[in-house]
Design an enzyme around this catalytic site. Structure first.
Site, short mmCIF file in Angstrom:
data_model
loop_
_atom_site.label_atom_id
_atom_site.label_comp_id
_atom_site.label_asym_id
_atom_site.label_seq_id
_atom_site.Cartn_x
_atom_site.Cartn_y
_atom_site.Cartn_z
N TYR A 103 4.84 -14.46 4.35
CA TYR A 103 3.71 -15.06 4.70
C TYR A 103 2.73 -14.78 3.54
CZ TYR A 103 5.73 -16.28 9.03
OH TYR A 103 6.78 -16.81 9.96
N SER A 169 5.79 -21.85 13.14
CA SER A 169 6.43 -21.34 14.33
C SER A 169 5.19 -21.00 15.38
CB SER A 169 7.12 -20.09 13.85
OG SER A 169 7.64 -19.32 15.33
N ASP A 221 16.62 -16.47 23.10
CA ASP A 221 15.21 -15.72 22.24
C ASP A 221 14.16 -16.47 22.47
OD1 ASP A 221 17.30 -14.25 20.92
OD2 ASP A 221 17.40 -15.67 18.97
#
Length: 323
Positions: A103, A169, A221
């Site tokens: 990031y 996300s 997940d």
């Protein structure tokens, strides 16, 4: 190993496995960074990225310099318009941070693309901090950015913070919800840039069934992360997860910002993201969809495919068009 069956998370191991880089006030490839606490009550911290000024005598080579941090924070508005990108990292609300290497690299790339400033928000993570902590931290960061003179730009009476929200996300999910809150409050956002935004729902979509476990991500997940973030009595049709679902809120008539929505065709939640773009369009909002059919989740983190370079051009165009 990290996600325990009882809903707890091995934070110590996650921090050990997270490859992080420190901020660097020196110019690294023309971009410098520093960390700054913006809310002492929660310890909310941001990492601020900016372009280094070129030294006058060498056209910005090895002697490229950066304005001292305190001088930068106390600076006056710039007459030349520049974007401020408020970025929310991914990690399914539980992993990563503003210092995570992938990031940090992406935020540096955004500075180069935009010729602006990137503010990466180190929001509180689940399951220690459930809904709505991440959204509250995003809102706090937005209000802080909107109030800072050094983030304003434009001549005369047009000097203002030209803020874009972005995230991947879970960060894309946060950007959406902060943008809705901004629209409710009458705060003008220049645009949203969502990268594989994390949405869900109780009913399984075709892409969720078809891609389960095939490209890095499983439904098991996803279900665990939503259970870790949402209120304890909520299911995946909670508006945080499924904003246009049966318990969600439509945005017709709301002054919602323009959106650039990047979707990977091999992300198992791609149907959710496509439905989100369609929902915005149905409600009368500008939502440009960039669908990369053969791209995997997170392709924009590595500059090794045509998908990456083409999407970065889309982002640069979107920033310029809406500044």
């Amino acid at each position: 190993m990290l996600r325990r069956a009882d809903g707890t998370f091995d934070r110590d191991l996650a921090e050990f496995l997270d490859r992080r880089v420190p901020p660097d006030a020196r110019a690294q490839e023309g971009v410098s960074s520093f960390d700054h606490v913006i809310d002492t009550s929660t310890g909310l911290e941001v990492r601020i990225y900016r372009a280094a000024a070129a030294a006058a005598n060498n056209n910005g080579g090895a002697a490229a310099v950066t304005l001292p941090i305190l001088d930068f924070l106390a600076g006056a508005p710039s007459p030349d318009p520049f974007p401020v990108i408020l970025f929310f990292h991914g990690g399914s609300f539980a992993h990563s941070s503003s210092g995570t290497a992938i990031y940090d690299n992406l935020c540096r790339r955004f500075v180069k693309l935009s010729k602006g400033v990137v503010v990466s928000v180190n929001y509180r993570r689940a399951p220690e901090h459930r809904y709505p902590c991440a959204y509250d931290d995003g809102w706090t960061a937005l209000k802080w950015a909107m109030s800072q003179p050094f983030l304003r730009s434009g001549r005369g009476g047009d000097a203002r913070p030209r803020v874009f929200l972005s995230g991947d996300s879970s960060g894309g999910n946060i950007a959406h919800h902060v943008a809705v809150r901004a629209a409710d409050a009458g705060i003008n956002i220049c645009g949203n840039i969502l990268l594989n935004a994390m949405f869900g729902g109780t009913e399984r979509t075709e892409s969720e069934r078809r891609l389960d476990g095939k490209y890095f991500v499983t439904l098991q997940d996803r279900d665990w992360y939503w259970k870790a973030y949402l209120p304890e009595d909520a299911d995946r049709d909670h508006p945080a997860c499924n904003p246009f679902g049966p318990n969600g809120r439509r945005l017709r008539g709301l002054p919602f910002t323009k959106s650039l929505i990047i979707v990977s065709g091999l992300d198992l939640t791609c149907d959710r993201q496509l439905a989100y773009a369609e929902g915005l369009q149905e409600d009368g909002h500008h939502a440009k969809l960039v669908y990369r059919e053969k791209a995997t989740v997170g392709f924009y983190l590595l500059p090794n495919t045509d998908h990456y370079h083409e999407v970065m051009e889309e982002i640069a165009d979107f920033l310029r068009a809406n500044l």
